[in-house]
Design an enzyme around this catalytic site. Structure first.
Site, PDB file in Angstrom:
ATOM      1  N   THR A 211       0.849  -1.192   0.000  1.00  0.00           N
ATOM      2  CA  THR A 211       0.000   0.000   0.000  1.00  0.00           C
ATOM      3  C   THR A 211       0.881   1.237   0.000  1.00  0.00           C
ATOM      4  O   THR A 211       1.767   1.370   0.842  1.00  0.00           O
ATOM      5  CB  THR A 211      -0.915  -0.038   1.246  1.00  0.00           C
ATOM      6  OG1 THR A 211      -1.846  -1.104   1.065  1.00  0.00           O
ATOM      7  CG2 THR A 211      -1.647   1.271   1.464  1.00  0.00           C
TER       8      THR A 211
ATOM      9  N   TYR B  23      -7.583  -7.812   7.906  1.00  0.00           N
ATOM     10  CA  TYR B  23      -8.689  -7.178   7.168  1.00  0.00           C
ATOM     11  C   TYR B  23      -9.899  -8.128   7.142  1.00  0.00           C
ATOM     12  O   TYR B  23      -9.900  -9.155   7.816  1.00  0.00           O
ATOM     13  CB  TYR B  23      -8.198  -6.734   5.785  1.00  0.00           C
ATOM     14  CG  TYR B  23      -7.113  -5.677   5.918  1.00  0.00           C
ATOM     15  CD1 TYR B  23      -7.434  -4.402   6.397  1.00  0.00           C
ATOM     16  CD2 TYR B  23      -5.785  -5.965   5.658  1.00  0.00           C
ATOM     17  CE1 TYR B  23      -6.439  -3.438   6.588  1.00  0.00           C
ATOM     18  CE2 TYR B  23      -4.788  -5.001   5.841  1.00  0.00           C
ATOM     19  CZ  TYR B  23      -5.129  -3.742   6.308  1.00  0.00           C
ATOM     20  OH  TYR B  23      -4.166  -2.788   6.519  1.00  0.00           O
TER      21      TYR B  23
ATOM     22  N   HIS C 215      -7.119 -10.984  -0.813  1.00  0.00           N
ATOM     23  CA  HIS C 215      -6.420 -10.583   0.421  1.00  0.00           C
ATOM     24  C   HIS C 215      -7.130 -11.191   1.635  1.00  0.00           C
ATOM     25  O   HIS C 215      -8.123 -10.656   2.123  1.00  0.00           O
ATOM     26  CB  HIS C 215      -6.411  -9.063   0.516  1.00  0.00           C
ATOM     27  CG  HIS C 215      -5.442  -8.499   1.515  1.00  0.00           C
ATOM     28  ND1 HIS C 215      -4.813  -9.261   2.482  1.00  0.00           N
ATOM     29  CD2 HIS C 215      -4.974  -7.227   1.694  1.00  0.00           C
ATOM     30  CE1 HIS C 215      -4.021  -8.481   3.211  1.00  0.00           C
ATOM     31  NE2 HIS C 215      -4.100  -7.254   2.741  1.00  0.00           N
TER      32      HIS C 215
HETATM   33  C1  LIG Z   1       4.524   0.216   3.080  1.00  0.00           C
HETATM   34  C2  LIG Z   1       3.924  -1.129   3.224  1.00  0.00           C
HETATM   35  C3  LIG Z   1       2.668  -1.380   2.693  1.00  0.00           C
HETATM   36  C4  LIG Z   1       2.087  -2.661   2.769  1.00  0.00           C
HETATM   37  N1  LIG Z   1       0.880  -2.903   2.154  1.00  0.00           N
HETATM   38  C5  LIG Z   1       0.392  -4.173   2.097  1.00  0.00           C
HETATM   39  C6  LIG Z   1      -0.781  -4.450   1.328  1.00  0.00           C
HETATM   40  O1  LIG Z   1      -1.383  -3.595   0.669  1.00  0.00           O
HETATM   41  N2  LIG Z   1      -1.219  -5.741   1.322  1.00  0.00           N
HETATM   42  C7  LIG Z   1      -0.579  -6.743   2.018  1.00  0.00           C
HETATM   43  O2  LIG Z   1      -1.028  -7.894   1.984  1.00  0.00           O
HETATM   44  N3  LIG Z   1       0.538  -6.487   2.737  1.00  0.00           N
HETATM   45  C8  LIG Z   1       1.048  -5.239   2.765  1.00  0.00           C
HETATM   46  N4  LIG Z   1       2.232  -4.990   3.436  1.00  0.00           N
HETATM   47  C9  LIG Z   1       3.012  -6.120   3.947  1.00  0.00           C
HETATM   48  C10 LIG Z   1       4.048  -6.540   2.868  1.00  0.00           C
HETATM   49  O3  LIG Z   1       3.409  -7.182   1.783  1.00  0.00           O
HETATM   50  C11 LIG Z   1       5.100  -7.512   3.452  1.00  0.00           C
HETATM   51  O4  LIG Z   1       4.416  -8.593   4.034  1.00  0.00           O
HETATM   52  C12 LIG Z   1       6.001  -6.832   4.478  1.00  0.00           C
HETATM   53  O5  LIG Z   1       6.536  -5.615   3.985  1.00  0.00           O
HETATM   54  C13 LIG Z   1       7.168  -7.754   4.886  1.00  0.00           C
HETATM   55  O6  LIG Z   1       7.981  -8.051   3.775  1.00  0.00           O
HETATM   56  P1  LIG Z   1       9.433  -7.338   3.591  1.00  0.00           P
HETATM   57  O7  LIG Z   1      10.188  -7.630   4.853  1.00  0.00           O
HETATM   58  O8  LIG Z   1      10.021  -8.006   2.391  1.00  0.00           O
HETATM   59  O9  LIG Z   1       9.183  -5.873   3.397  1.00  0.00           O
HETATM   60  C14 LIG Z   1       2.782  -3.698   3.423  1.00  0.00           C
HETATM   61  C15 LIG Z   1       4.041  -3.439   4.005  1.00  0.00           C
HETATM   62  C16 LIG Z   1       4.613  -2.180   3.895  1.00  0.00           C
HETATM   63  C17 LIG Z   1       5.984  -1.952   4.476  1.00  0.00           C
END
Ligand SMILES: Cc1cc2nc3c(=O)[nH]c(=O)nc-3n(C[C@H](O)[C@H](O)[C@H](O)COP(=O)(O)O)c2cc1C
Length: 364
Positions: free
Chosen positions: A32, A185, A180
């Site tokens: 997001t 959610y 999702h």
């Molecule tokens: C800025 C941001 C926005 C995110 N938005 C979503 C989202 O829209 N849908 C979702 O399932 N997870 C969302 N997440 C979780 C990420 O998909 C992911 O699980 C999380 O960043 C951990 O992975 P990473 O360590 O590789 O960043 C978001 C995480 C971050 C940091």
């Protein structure tokens, strides 16, 4: 930091499942970023952002409203429930395809974490139980409110919105849809025994709590075909005030009910050392995507091992894709990775969004 993927890395083997055909296994997480118009129409900036990241092989987009009343948790999240939104998604799909990438849209309903101050935000949920937390609306941070419990006869409308938004995604030329079911959610709220205290057929036993998710998977598959459908789950994740006590039985119930459907993938956000993963993994009958979650120092050696030993078929990476549009190119070359700037994750505009360089633009 640097890390080098050698030519024989398990992460650099092609991946084929359903409509997904990618040359490597390091896919982009749903993220997001709050750069849509206030009415949920995607912007040109989003088109550029996704175009830059087409090398991810498979992009899973930011969570996207399945209906006009499915959002309201954050400002400027996109939707895919009207013609104007669909038209902009078509531009995004084309831009990603022109660069050789593939893109699934993550469709959601935020449930109880919506807030009346935000567009579309009259919160509904399985039960009238507020999440402990804050919403970030036009008037700043405000405490979340108690949602209205959905009537039984409203549930088919929620299911149908996932179906019709999936139709719009395919009509826009997107490759598929990720449902999702994670991160606290609406669908996760139905799965959780703490958030779902219904007494109808959508509450109570694990089978009943999983029912809406199973119905949505079947409806979306029926509409667009299983080869274009994935689902994200985060068993036991405490996001958005979740605190379910029977993660394993309810997710087992769900995974068993969809085991015969040849989905493109099942995707978990979970710590690889969590025993819940070891218990649930054998229930997954289709390619398995794993996001190990929230460890930015994330060890690519560990991700390679998870694919090498069959724990996952591909890995999902979030924040490294925010700051490295050409992440896999950098990993192949052992080039320095750019650190993400958290301050601009949710800020408006191009800064911290489309201005992270690729090796090509950096050296130009
Ligand atoms: C800025 C941001 C926005 C995110 N938005 C979503 C989202 O829209 N849908 C979702 O399932 N997870 C969302 N997440 C979780 C990420 O998909 C992911 O699980 C999380 O960043 C951990 O992975 P990473 O360590 O590789 O960043 C978001 C995480 C971050 C940091």
């Amino acid at each position: 930091m640097t890390y080098t993927l050698t030519d024989d890395s398990p992460l650099l083997k092609p991946f084929d499942s359903g409509v997904i055909h990618t040359p490597h296994r390091v896919f982009m997480a749903p993220l997001t970023r709050l750069r849509a118009e206030s009415d949920g129409t995607p912007t040109d900036l989003q088109t550029e952002y996704y175009r830059q990241r087409a090398g991810a092989g498979l992009i899973i987009t930011e969570a996207t409203q399945s209906s006009a009343s499915a959002g309201g948790a954050y400002m400027n999240t996109p939707g895919i429930h009207n013609d104007a939104q669909q038209a902009k998604w078509a531009e995004i799909a084309e831009a990603v395809h022109n660069e050789g990438g593939q893109i699934f849209v993550q469709t959601w309903h935020v449930g109880r974490v919506a807030h009346p101050d935000l567009p579309g935000g009259d919160p509904v949920a399985p039960s009238a139980i507020a999440a402990d937390g804050k919403a970030h609306g036009p008037n700043g941070s405000v405490p979340l409110v108690t949602p209205r419990a959905l009537e039984t006869n409203e549930i088919s409308g929620i299911v149908d919105a996932f179906r019709t938004s999936a139709r719009r995604a395919i009509d826009a030329g997107l490759d598929g849809v990720e449902i999702h079911g994670a991160n606290g959610y609406l669908l996760h709220q139905f799965l959780g025994d703490d958030t779902n205290q219904r007494t109808d057929e959508y509450g109570g036993s694990p089978a009943n709590r999983a029912r809406i998710v199973i119905e949505i998977v079947k409806a979306v598959v029926d509409e667009i075909g299983a080869d274009k459908v994935g689902i994200r789950l985060s068993p036991g994740h405490k996001a958005n005030g979740m605190n379910e006590s029977d993660t394993v039985p309810v997710h087992q119930e769900l995974l068993r009910a969809i085991a015969d459907i040849p989905l493109a993938y099942v995707h978990f956000l979970i710590e690889p050392t969590d025993p819940v993963l070891a218990t649930l993994r054998p229930e997954i009958t289709v390619p398995f995507l794993l996001n190990t979650g929230f460890a930015i120092e994330s060890d690519f050696a560990q991700l390679e091992k998870l694919v090498a030993d069959g724990t996952a078929d591909a890995v999902i990476v979030g924040r490294w894709y925010i700051s490295n549009p050409d992440l896999v190119e950098r990993l192949k070359k052992g080039a320095e990775l750019t650190e993400p700037n958290q301050a601009t994750f949710y800020a408006p505009g191009a800064e911290g969004y489309t201005d992270y360089p690729s090796l090509e633009t950096q050296n130009a």
